[in-house]
Design a protein around this motif. Structure first.
Motif, short mmCIF file in Angstrom:
data_model
loop_
_atom_site.label_atom_id
_atom_site.label_comp_id
_atom_site.label_asym_id
_atom_site.label_seq_id
_atom_site.Cartn_x
_atom_site.Cartn_y
_atom_site.Cartn_z
N THR A 125 0.84 -1.20 0.00
CA THR A 125 0.00 0.00 0.00
C THR A 125 0.87 1.25 0.00
O THR A 125 0.66 2.18 -0.79
N LEU A 126 1.86 1.28 0.87
CA LEU A 126 2.67 2.49 1.04
C LEU A 126 3.64 2.71 -0.11
O LEU A 126 4.15 3.83 -0.27
N SER A 127 3.89 1.71 -0.92
CA SER A 127 4.78 1.89 -2.07
C SER A 127 4.20 2.86 -3.09
O SER A 127 4.92 3.40 -3.93
N LYS A 128 2.89 3.11 -3.01
CA LYS A 128 2.23 4.03 -3.94
C LYS A 128 2.18 5.46 -3.42
O LYS A 128 1.69 6.36 -4.10
N PHE A 129 2.65 5.67 -2.20
CA PHE A 129 2.57 6.99 -1.57
C PHE A 129 3.82 7.81 -1.86
O PHE A 129 4.91 7.26 -2.07
N LEU A 130 3.66 9.14 -1.87
CA LEU A 130 4.82 10.00 -1.96
C LEU A 130 5.80 9.63 -0.85
O LEU A 130 5.38 9.46 0.30
N ASP A 171 11.86 22.09 -14.42
CA ASP A 171 12.97 21.54 -15.20
C ASP A 171 14.13 22.54 -15.35
O ASP A 171 15.28 22.13 -15.48
N THR A 172 13.80 23.84 -15.34
CA THR A 172 14.84 24.85 -15.52
C THR A 172 14.69 25.95 -14.47
O THR A 172 14.23 27.05 -14.75
N PRO A 173 15.07 25.62 -13.23
CA PRO A 173 14.97 26.62 -12.15
C PRO A 173 16.00 27.73 -12.33
O PRO A 173 16.93 27.59 -13.14
N TRP A 174 15.83 28.80 -11.57
CA TRP A 174 16.87 29.84 -11.57
C TRP A 174 18.16 29.29 -10.98
O TRP A 174 18.14 28.51 -10.02
N SER A 175 19.28 29.71 -11.49
CA SER A 175 20.56 29.49 -10.84
C SER A 175 20.73 30.55 -9.76
O SER A 175 19.94 31.52 -9.68
N GLU A 176 21.74 30.39 -8.93
CA GLU A 176 22.01 31.42 -7.91
C GLU A 176 22.25 32.77 -8.58
O GLU A 176 21.76 33.81 -8.11
N TYR A 363 -5.24 19.06 -8.65
CA TYR A 363 -4.06 18.21 -8.44
C TYR A 363 -3.98 17.07 -9.47
O TYR A 363 -3.04 16.28 -9.44
N GLU A 364 -4.97 17.00 -10.35
CA GLU A 364 -4.90 16.00 -11.41
C GLU A 364 -3.71 16.33 -12.32
O GLU A 364 -3.20 17.45 -12.30
N PRO A 365 -3.24 15.36 -13.13
CA PRO A 365 -2.12 15.65 -14.03
C PRO A 365 -2.38 16.90 -14.85
O PRO A 365 -3.46 17.07 -15.43
N ASN A 366 -1.41 17.80 -14.83
CA ASN A 366 -1.49 19.10 -15.52
C ASN A 366 -2.52 20.05 -14.91
O ASN A 366 -2.83 21.09 -15.50
N GLY A 367 -3.05 19.71 -13.75
CA GLY A 367 -3.94 20.62 -13.04
C GLY A 367 -3.18 21.83 -12.53
O GLY A 367 -1.94 21.82 -12.45
N ARG A 373 2.80 18.80 -6.50
CA ARG A 373 3.06 17.35 -6.42
C ARG A 373 4.38 17.03 -7.12
O ARG A 373 5.16 16.20 -6.63
N GLN A 374 4.60 17.67 -8.25
CA GLN A 374 5.84 17.40 -8.98
C GLN A 374 7.05 17.90 -8.19
O GLN A 374 8.10 17.26 -8.18
N GLU A 375 6.90 19.04 -7.53
CA GLU A 375 7.97 19.52 -6.65
C GLU A 375 8.27 18.49 -5.56
O GLU A 375 9.44 18.20 -5.28
N SER A 376 7.21 17.98 -4.94
CA SER A 376 7.42 17.00 -3.87
C SER A 376 8.15 15.77 -4.37
O SER A 376 9.03 15.23 -3.70
N LYS A 377 7.77 15.32 -5.55
CA LYS A 377 8.41 14.14 -6.11
C LYS A 377 9.88 14.39 -6.43
O LYS A 377 10.74 13.53 -6.23
N ARG A 378 10.18 15.59 -6.92
CA ARG A 378 11.52 15.87 -7.43
C ARG A 378 12.47 16.42 -6.37
O ARG A 378 13.67 16.12 -6.38
#
Length: 433
Positions: A125-130, A171-176, A363-367, A373-378
């Motif tokens: 079950t938990l393998s599917k969680f963030l 994918d392309t954040p600001w640099s310092e 929160y759906e894909p591309n919502g 959610r993508q930040e949390s994953k990455r």
């Protein structure tokens, strides 16, 4: 006024700090559960006074109780300000409930002290969680949450475009360099006394939650995670000093205040800042105010990629529960995607599973809120998974505030390391080998 989730962080700091001091003093080992042997399972939650989340949890409990006749879950809700004290007192008296919630950073301390049981049988079950919603200690799962929150930068597309500042993406954040250039450009317009608001009025757990990710992006950390025995080098080495110097430099350059207003979101809405750093809890307010002009931005890449804090409130089973099978049965039932989605909707937080996210508008894909959610994953990094974290958090918070107020960065960090290492040693390194 602090937002609901920022208040949670501030209160969580007290909970974590008290847990380290008081739970450790109780001695390790199991605890007797206050749940009856007739199939009644007592559930404790910190959500008294939080009608939306308590209502969502109550609905799950009612559904579970109606779904079978073997067990009956009974809720006892506490005000968040007194919740941890109640848990500590119950642990001391060996009367913990079978099911309880805990702030994520507190889980290793409670597991180490012997008050939580591993969530055996829930790995699939938990393998599917963030990952940031599952509390682990010594390789075992001890807790699971319905949701997380994510930190990000906020600005307005119109402001960035008008000032010829590139709008960063995951994918392309600001640099310092880009980030500093953007702040210099915005400061030069004269429209903002301080173009950046990093929430420096925050206290308690906000400080390590919000600012240790910048430290980690520089390549430092709160402690050495190989064995958690020492913070030496991680918290006071060249990369950590570079972070502290940069952080203080934001103040001396006039880009941000050493102490911001107490409500960063309100200040941003009222035009007092051009870039704000806050949690995903601010997104709904800003979207309602600015519509599609609001820009969700990842934190800058300060050398080792963007980082954000991970983990929020999670559910666990006490080690002394006389009916662990029932407690685990309830947890497995409660972690269905439809319930993860329901709690996320009620709290305005990031759903812990992909399937639940698909059920929550935004929160759906591309919502519109899928960004978080993508930040949390990455980018999410858990606070150090050690019983020593509460002390680490307190020392980092003090050092951070001292640095913001002009203390020598190296001296402040050296003192924090010395105190952390002494605490680790006095606790026999919390059993680390």
């Amino acid at each position: 006024m602090l937002s609901r989730n920022l208040r949670r962080l501030a209160t969580a700091s007290l909970a974590v700090a008290m847990g380290a001091t008081l739970l450790a003093g109780c001695g390790k080992g199991g605890s007797s559960s206050s749940s009856a042997s007739d199939g009644t399972l007592t559930l404790w939650t910190h959500n008294a006074g939080n009608a939306a989340e308590l209502g969502a949890i109550t609905a799950i409990v009612n559904d579970y109780n109606a779904s079978q006749k073997t067990y009956k879950v009974v809720i006892q809700a506490f005000p968040q300000t007194s919740y941890n004290q109640s848990v500590v007192a119950a642990a001391t008296a060996k009367k913990l409930p079978c099911i309880l919630d805990s702030d994520g950073p507190n889980v290793p301390d409670w597991a180490w002290a012997g008050y939580l049981a591993p969530l055996d049988g829930l790995d699939a079950t938990l393998s599917k969680f963030l990952p940031s919603t599952v509390g682990k200690y010594n390789g075992k799962n001890y807790s699971a949450g319905f949701y997380d929150v994510a930190l990000s930068m906020y600005s307005l597309k119109s402001v960035l475009t008008a000032n010829k500042i590139r709008i960063p993406t995951i994918d392309t954040p600001w640099s310092e360099t880009e980030f500093s250039g953007a702040l210099k450009t915005l400061k030069a317009t004269g429209k903002w006394a301080y173009p950046l608001d990093l929430g420096t009025a925050g206290t308690g757990e906000w400080l390590p939650y919000a600012y240790s990710p910048f430290l980690q992006s520089f390549g430092g950390d709160l402690t050495n995670r190989s064995d958690y025995k020492s913070a030496g080098g991680a918290l006071n080495g060249p990369k950590a000093v570079a972070w502290a110097t940069w952080f203080r430099g934001l103040v001396t350059s006039g880009y941000m205040a050493a102490k911001s207003g107490t409500d960063s979101t309100a200040d941003f809405v009222n035009g007092k800042s051009a870039i704000m750093y806050s949690g995903s809890w601010a997104a709904d307010t800003l979207t309602k105010k600015f519509g599609s002009d609001v820009a969700f931005l990842p934190p800058p890449n300060l050398g080792n990629g963007p980082k954000i804090g991970g983990a929020s409130w999670e559910w666990a089973v006490s080690s002394g529960c006389s009916n662990k099978a029932g407690a685990l049965d309830y947890l497995k039932y409660s972690l269905q995607d439809k319930y993860v989605a329901a709690v996320s909707k009620a709290t305005g937080t990031i759903p812990a599973t992909d399937a639940a996210a698909a059920l929550v508008k935004g929160y759906e894909p591309n919502g519109v809120y899928d960004f978080f959610r993508q930040e949390s994953k990455r980018f999410a990094v858990l606070r150090p998974v050690t019983p020593g974290y509460p002390f680490i958090a307190t020392e980092f918070a003090k050092a951070t505030q001292d640095i913001l107020n002009g203390a020598n960065p190296k001296s402040a960090l050296d003192q924090a390391v010395s105190n952390i290492d002494s605490n680790n040693k006095s606790n026999n390194y919390f059993g680390a080998s």
